[in-house]
Design a protein around this motif. Sequence first.
Motif, mmCIF file in Angstrom:
data_model
loop_
_atom_site.group_PDB
_atom_site.id
_atom_site.type_symbol
_atom_site.label_atom_id
_atom_site.label_comp_id
_atom_site.label_asym_id
_atom_site.label_seq_id
_atom_site.Cartn_x
_atom_site.Cartn_y
_atom_site.Cartn_z
ATOM 1 N N UNK A 147 -21.072 12.012 -22.682
ATOM 2 C CA UNK A 147 -20.019 11.123 -23.085
ATOM 3 C C UNK A 147 -18.735 11.762 -22.757
ATOM 4 N N UNK A 148 -17.962 11.035 -22.106
ATOM 5 C CA UNK A 148 -16.684 11.622 -21.691
ATOM 6 C C UNK A 148 -15.643 11.138 -22.802
ATOM 7 N N UNK A 149 -15.510 12.137 -23.574
ATOM 8 C CA UNK A 149 -14.695 11.775 -25.055
ATOM 9 C C UNK A 149 -13.016 11.249 -24.568
ATOM 10 N N UNK A 150 -12.604 12.048 -23.772
ATOM 11 C CA UNK A 150 -11.225 11.471 -23.419
ATOM 12 C C UNK A 150 -10.903 12.228 -21.913
ATOM 13 N N UNK A 151 -10.324 11.442 -21.077
ATOM 14 C CA UNK A 151 -9.846 11.833 -19.835
ATOM 15 C C UNK A 151 -8.323 11.605 -19.878
ATOM 16 N N UNK A 152 -7.368 12.405 -19.589
ATOM 17 C CA UNK A 152 -6.017 12.212 -19.458
ATOM 18 C C UNK A 152 -5.318 12.720 -18.299
ATOM 19 N N UNK A 153 -4.374 11.960 -17.554
ATOM 20 C CA UNK A 153 -4.137 12.160 -16.459
ATOM 21 C C UNK A 153 -2.422 11.747 -15.923
ATOM 22 N N UNK A 195 0.962 -1.308 -0.057
ATOM 23 C CA UNK A 195 0.074 -0.126 0.022
ATOM 24 C C UNK A 195 0.984 1.157 -0.014
ATOM 25 N N UNK A 196 0.411 2.398 -0.712
ATOM 26 C CA UNK A 196 1.004 3.319 -0.682
ATOM 27 C C UNK A 196 0.311 4.712 -1.092
ATOM 28 N N UNK A 197 1.121 5.831 -0.999
ATOM 29 C CA UNK A 197 0.410 7.241 -1.413
ATOM 30 C C UNK A 197 0.342 7.296 -3.048
ATOM 31 N N UNK A 198 -0.871 7.907 -3.576
ATOM 32 C CA UNK A 198 -1.029 8.172 -4.745
ATOM 33 C C UNK A 198 -1.805 9.569 -4.980
ATOM 34 N N UNK A 199 -1.318 10.421 -6.190
ATOM 35 C CA UNK A 199 -1.951 11.269 -6.485
ATOM 36 C C UNK A 199 -2.020 11.533 -8.076
ATOM 37 N N UNK A 200 -3.020 12.148 -8.413
ATOM 38 C CA UNK A 200 -3.090 12.460 -9.874
ATOM 39 C C UNK A 200 -3.300 13.888 -10.182
ATOM 40 N N UNK A 201 -3.041 14.409 -11.278
ATOM 41 C CA UNK A 201 -3.395 15.671 -11.912
ATOM 42 C C UNK A 201 -3.548 15.418 -13.273
ATOM 43 N N UNK A 202 -4.840 15.951 -13.872
ATOM 44 C CA UNK A 202 -5.209 15.764 -15.371
ATOM 45 C C UNK A 202 -6.682 16.485 -15.544
ATOM 46 N N UNK A 203 -7.154 16.111 -16.569
ATOM 47 C CA UNK A 203 -8.492 16.561 -16.938
ATOM 48 C C UNK A 203 -9.213 15.950 -18.079
ATOM 49 N N UNK A 204 -10.233 16.346 -18.666
ATOM 50 C CA UNK A 204 -11.069 15.723 -19.724
ATOM 51 C C UNK A 204 -12.004 16.441 -20.518
ATOM 52 N N UNK A 205 -12.531 16.068 -21.593
ATOM 53 C CA UNK A 205 -13.505 16.654 -22.360
ATOM 54 C C UNK A 205 -14.800 15.961 -22.438
ATOM 55 N N UNK A 206 -16.130 16.608 -22.076
ATOM 56 C CA UNK A 206 -17.241 15.942 -22.118
ATOM 57 C C UNK A 206 -18.238 16.489 -23.008
#
Length: 185
Positions: free
Chosen positions: A151-157, A131-142
């Motif tokens: 419809x979520x066309x794309x999500x990238x992070x 187990x550990x720590x996680x973080x994410x940063x990103x976004x998407x277009x709907x």
Amino acid sequence: MKLVYRIVLACLLFASAAWAQQVEVSASYLTQFSNQAPGGGDWFAASGGRADVSFGNWRHFAGVAEFAGTHTVELTWPQQNLFTYMAGPRRVVDFGGAKGHEASGFAQFLLGGVHGSDGLYPDGTMKQSANGVAFSAGGGVEVNLNRRVTVRLLQADYLYTHLPDHYKNFESSFRLGTGIAFHLH
């Protein structure tokens, strides 16, 4: 780890206060590209799914809780599984568009934890899970199909995880996904 639980709890409390405003539930297919420890290839791929719930829309900000799971598809051994659970803020921007089919984009930063299994996690001993720590940063277009379905066309992070590997003890991943969201307001 207590800090992670406190952050998730704070986001959920914020979300419950915003419950009456707007709720979006989404499910996505997910492909993840991760770096590999020395001795292997540079990157390997994993696939899986992601579900998230966003609460509220206060000045285009929402609270988000996300759960994702992936399984490696390119490694012969170990066949690593990752499960992430994170929460944080999301900023939503409306792009406009044809009536009923408006497009929007979002950016988010999530913090939480990761559970890895069916891998090798050396921390003085060899374990098959960690187990550990996680973080994410990103976004998407709907794009809205109607009032209730998007419809979520794309999500990238970018995903950072901290699991023992006897080398760097952190992993960098890039995730791409597409899916569907339902508005429950």
